[in-house]
Design a protein around this motif. Structure first.
Motif, PDB file in Angstrom:
ATOM      1  N   ARG A   6      32.677  55.432 -46.244  1.00 53.31           N
ATOM      2  CA  ARG A   6      31.346  54.826 -46.225  1.00 53.31           C
ATOM      3  C   ARG A   6      30.323  55.763 -46.865  1.00 53.31           C
ATOM      4  O   ARG A   6      29.445  55.321 -47.593  1.00 53.31           O
ATOM      5  CB  ARG A   6      30.943  54.492 -44.782  1.00 53.31           C
ATOM      6  CG  ARG A   6      29.558  53.839 -44.658  1.00 53.31           C
ATOM      7  CD  ARG A   6      29.449  52.567 -45.462  1.00 53.31           C
ATOM      8  NE  ARG A   6      28.128  51.978 -45.370  1.00 53.31           N
ATOM      9  CZ  ARG A   6      27.709  50.945 -46.104  1.00 53.31           C
ATOM     10  NH1 ARG A   6      28.529  50.384 -46.992  1.00 53.31           N
ATOM     11  NH2 ARG A   6      26.493  50.462 -45.955  1.00 53.31           N
ATOM     12  N   GLU A  44      20.919  55.300 -43.647  1.00 49.67           N
ATOM     13  CA  GLU A  44      22.301  55.238 -43.171  1.00 49.67           C
ATOM     14  C   GLU A  44      23.061  56.493 -43.587  1.00 49.67           C
ATOM     15  O   GLU A  44      23.808  57.072 -42.794  1.00 49.67           O
ATOM     16  CB  GLU A  44      22.997  53.988 -43.727  1.00 49.67           C
ATOM     17  CG  GLU A  44      24.394  53.808 -43.172  1.00 49.67           C
ATOM     18  CD  GLU A  44      25.094  52.567 -43.721  1.00 49.67           C
ATOM     19  OE1 GLU A  44      26.314  52.482 -43.547  1.00 49.67           O
ATOM     20  OE2 GLU A  44      24.418  51.704 -44.326  1.00 49.67           O
ATOM     21  N   GLU A 318      33.778  48.444 -39.028  1.00 52.11           N
ATOM     22  CA  GLU A 318      34.219  49.735 -39.550  1.00 52.11           C
ATOM     23  C   GLU A 318      34.602  50.632 -38.381  1.00 52.11           C
ATOM     24  O   GLU A 318      33.920  50.646 -37.360  1.00 52.11           O
ATOM     25  CB  GLU A 318      33.071  50.358 -40.349  1.00 52.11           C
ATOM     26  CG  GLU A 318      33.270  51.780 -40.800  1.00 52.11           C
ATOM     27  CD  GLU A 318      32.019  52.319 -41.475  1.00 52.11           C
ATOM     28  OE1 GLU A 318      31.579  51.712 -42.469  1.00 52.11           O
ATOM     29  OE2 GLU A 318      31.461  53.328 -40.989  1.00 52.11           O
ATOM     30  N   ILE A 332      29.528  45.759 -39.331  1.00 51.01           N
ATOM     31  CA  ILE A 332      28.936  45.616 -40.663  1.00 51.01           C
ATOM     32  C   ILE A 332      28.446  44.174 -40.773  1.00 51.01           C
ATOM     33  O   ILE A 332      29.234  43.237 -40.673  1.00 51.01           O
ATOM     34  CB  ILE A 332      29.962  45.913 -41.778  1.00 51.01           C
ATOM     35  CG1 ILE A 332      30.669  47.249 -41.510  1.00 51.01           C
ATOM     36  CG2 ILE A 332      29.279  45.909 -43.135  1.00 51.01           C
ATOM     37  CD1 ILE A 332      29.746  48.433 -41.449  1.00 51.01           C
ATOM     38  N   SER A 344      22.069  46.530 -42.126  1.00 51.21           N
ATOM     39  CA  SER A 344      23.389  45.921 -42.334  1.00 51.21           C
ATOM     40  C   SER A 344      24.459  46.512 -41.424  1.00 51.21           C
ATOM     41  O   SER A 344      25.633  46.182 -41.563  1.00 51.21           O
ATOM     42  CB  SER A 344      23.830  46.112 -43.798  1.00 51.21           C
ATOM     43  OG  SER A 344      23.947  47.494 -44.088  1.00 51.21           O
ATOM     44  N   ARG A 345      24.065  47.404 -40.473  1.00 49.29           N
ATOM     45  CA  ARG A 345      25.032  48.039 -39.573  1.00 49.29           C
ATOM     46  C   ARG A 345      24.481  48.082 -38.160  1.00 49.29           C
ATOM     47  O   ARG A 345      23.278  48.190 -37.944  1.00 49.29           O
ATOM     48  CB  ARG A 345      25.341  49.477 -40.032  1.00 49.29           C
ATOM     49  CG  ARG A 345      26.041  49.549 -41.366  1.00 49.29           C
ATOM     50  CD  ARG A 345      25.927  50.952 -41.960  1.00 49.29           C
ATOM     51  NE  ARG A 345      26.583  51.967 -41.159  1.00 49.29           N
ATOM     52  CZ  ARG A 345      27.883  52.249 -41.198  1.00 49.29           C
ATOM     53  NH1 ARG A 345      28.670  51.580 -42.022  1.00 49.29           N
ATOM     54  NH2 ARG A 345      28.404  53.198 -40.457  1.00 49.29           N
TER      55      ARG A 345
END
Length: 645
Positions: A6, A44, A318, A332, A344-345
């Motif tokens: 990632r 992130e 993830e 995710i 988005s996480r």
């Protein structure tokens, strides 16, 4: 996708976004990320790898190197970016960290808008305009074709000097949206960046404006930041509104007003507020005392807007691996706007949390993001596509997982790449060794064949610098390398007990070692006796398991202590009391004050923070507004004026 993969994906996306944004090689309307989307990627990456080299880069180096059809401009004084905070306590921490040094007497602050545009530098010589340049990578920018900004630039300014640089933001005002009745929602910042790339001007170029916030000249000097802003008013460029205060709490109150109304009143898009110490001398002291980074100055900070919550859908899960093999699931999701940031996480904590809350793939979920980088899922709704979340093998090494309590564990503790990376990271973090994150450690392990911490400590300083330069992309002659080496050397100045406590043995820290009277490896090794496997004391059993897992566990720790060769010894007979200091001290540095107290009271040692364990808080001038003072009052800790000792 595990954490390392990632991180690599985030590096690629951020570099590609910078390449697109900073490239001046074509005049196409290439789709770019919004500022909020770009912030999401950076946040992130900062959460996963705070010291990643990509976060230290300003602009895009490779793009500049590849450009041949534009004139490059060297910024003698670099155009750096801004460090950011989102929470009030982080703002207070930034401020108090400077004030608590005891070196700053003028702590007036200037607060101004963080204009959401394209950073630029205008050069004037003897009042006449010479050229405009982009920020580029902070050190080298590109000249902007004057035809693209001919309606923006003032040909002369009433400020004399052989070389006057005016720095600010190119932007397209909000009124452009009203005039064009646009419905494509392309951010004005991106439209401005695209317009400045073109080979020939088009209609949008006539709307570009420039708002200055800094002036640098070979023939002019300033004592205050606001003197710059007042002088810039004479240039006839748009004025930047500012607010002055000595009270950091007033800054946050102003930020709250900004969120409620100010940002909507301004003619330009903004992305928060900028806070800077007004005194130029104070700025110099901060640089001398705290240093600077390759990315930002430490005498200024940006406050970014708060976020709330929103609905999205889980599209994947993830699985990350901790240093002790614990599997950490992360949802995710399809990107969703929460406040000013695209998210988005979301954290899923552990597999027990996933099962207990019946969270499944393709579920519709509501996320809260109260100033946290990764939000929490607080509501779940199944869909017709919902599918159970499962995992059987370690995503890093492929070893079959075992269930232990609420967690799934990878038992391949010595050879799992993710666990090795996180063990290195734990050591660096525990010893406050900065500028080395997961991505750099991964390169050290795979490129440099480093598998144990002691290998770094076995090297001489020059060889270590060569390795860090090669695999961590930190040049030898930078302040970043100097700070890394300083902190690395400082990590050797500790006791054998400290090294054992920070090494990362499961559930074992320094406090636990003190409680168990473990001071050296000789004290630790007795727990290798298999009889401790049946001990009712969980910590004794954990140490026994760790020592018997593999001989390399103890051997690597032994080698680390051997090469560090700790000279500092634990005084087993004296239990030290803790003291802390806050506020400005007259004619005395913080370090000198600490030495003075410890010399006078040998049974006391300094604590950088105020906790329940602190026995005394010594205060200097203007201490009552600091977080340390307020915490001491909360816990009824004795407070003494420093001069009274």
């Amino acid at each position: 996708m595990d954490t390392l993969n990632r991180i690599k994906e985030l590096e690629r996306l951020i570099i590609q976004a910078k390449k697109s944004y900073y490239s001046f090689t074509d005049d196409t309307d290439e789709q770019q990320l919004t500022d909020a989307e770009f912030d999401l990627l950076e946040e992130e990456l900062r959460q996963l790898d705070p010291n990643n080299v990509v976060l230290r880069q300003v602009g895009y180096e490779d793009t500049l190197n590849s450009i041949t059809n534009k004139i490059k401009v060297t910024h003698t004084i670099p155009m750096l970016s801004m460090d950011k905070v989102k929470k009030k306590e982080d703002l207070l921490s930034w401020f108090n960290n400077k004030i608590d040094s005891g070196l700053i007497t003028d702590y007036q602050l200037v607060v101004e808008p963080k204009v959401d545009g394209v950073s630029g530098d205008l050069l004037y010589s003897n009042t006449k305009f010479q050229y405009a340049a982009t920020r580029g990578n902070g050190r080298i920018g590109l000249k902007i074709d004057t035809n693209l900004i001919k309606n923006t630039i003032k040909s002369t300014i009433p400020i004399k000097g052989s070389e006057i640089h005016i720095r600010g933001e190119f932007y397209i005002p909000k009124s452009y949206n009203l005039k064009k009745e646009r419905d494509d929602y392309e951010p004005l910042r991106n439209l401005c960046a695209g317009a400045l790339k073109r080979k020939e001007p088009i209609e949008i170029n006539k709307y570009i404006e420039f708002i200055p916030y800094n002036i640098i000249g070979t023939d002019i000097t300033f004592d205050k930041e606001i003197e710059k802003l007042e002088l810039l008013r004479k240039t006839k460029y748009p004025d930047i509104q500012y607010f002055i205060t000595k009270d950091i709490t007033h800054v946050w109150e102003y930020f709250e007003e900004y969120e409620k109304s100010l940002r909507n009143k301004w003619s330009f898009e903004s992305d928060g507020l900028v806070v800077v110490f007004n005194s130029i001398n104070t700025q110099k002291i901060i640089v001398q005392e705290f240093g600077d980074t390759d990315h930002h100055h430490k005498y200024a900070i940006a406050i970014k807007p708060k976020s709330v919550g929103a609905w999205s859908t889980i599209r994947d899960v993830e699985f990350n691996v901790s240093r002790n093999g614990r599997i950490v699931p992360v949802a995710i999701m399809y990107p969703v706007q929460i406040g000013s940031v695209m998210v988005s996480r979301a954290t899923l904590n552990n597999m027990s949390f996933v099962k207990e809350n019946n969270i499944q793939l393709y579920d519709k979920v509501f996320c809260n993001r109260t100033n946290d980088v990764i939000p929490d899922i607080v509501k779940v709704i199944h869909t017709t596509k919902s599918k159970e979340v499962t995992i059987e093998k370690c995503p890093s090494c492929g070893t079959k997982l075992v269930e232990k309590g609420v967690d799934y564990i990878c038992p391949n503790h010595l050879n799992c790449p993710a666990q090795i990376v996180n063990k290195f990271l734990h050591w660096f973090t525990s010893n406050d060794i900065k500028h080395i994150g997961p991505s750099s450690i991964d390169k050290l392990i795979h490129g440099g064949n480093f598998s144990s911490l002691w290998q770094l400590y076995a090297m001489n300083q020059n060889d270590l610098m060569c390795v860090i330069e090669k695999y961590c992309n930190i040049s030898k002659d930078t302040d970043t390398m100097k700070e890394f080496i300083r902190l690395f050397e400082k990590s050797k100045d500790q006791t054998e007990q400290d090294i054992i406590g920070k090494y990362g043995i499961p559930t074992i820290g320094i406090k636990m070692l003190k409680k168990m009277n473990i001071y050296t490896l000789n004290d630790l090794i007795k727990y290798k006796d298999l009889s401790y496997m049946s001990s009712d004391v969980a910590v004794e059993k954990n140490i026994c398991i760790w020592l018997n897992q593999d001989p390399r566990n103890f051997d690597d720790l032994f080698s680390l202590i051997k090469y560090i060769d700790p000279k500092k010894k634990v005084d087993k007979n004296i239990k030290k009391k803790l003291f802390c200091i806050t506020g400005a001290l007259d004619n005395l540095s913080r370090n000198d004050a600490i030495k003075e107290i410890e010399n006078k009271y040998p049974n006391y040692e300094y604590s950088n923070t105020v906790t329940k364990d602190v026995s005394i808080l010594y205060i200097g001038n203007d201490a009552t507004n600091t977080s340390k003072y307020k915490t001491a009052v909360k816990y009824n800790i004795p407070i003494i004026e420093y001069k009274s000792i």
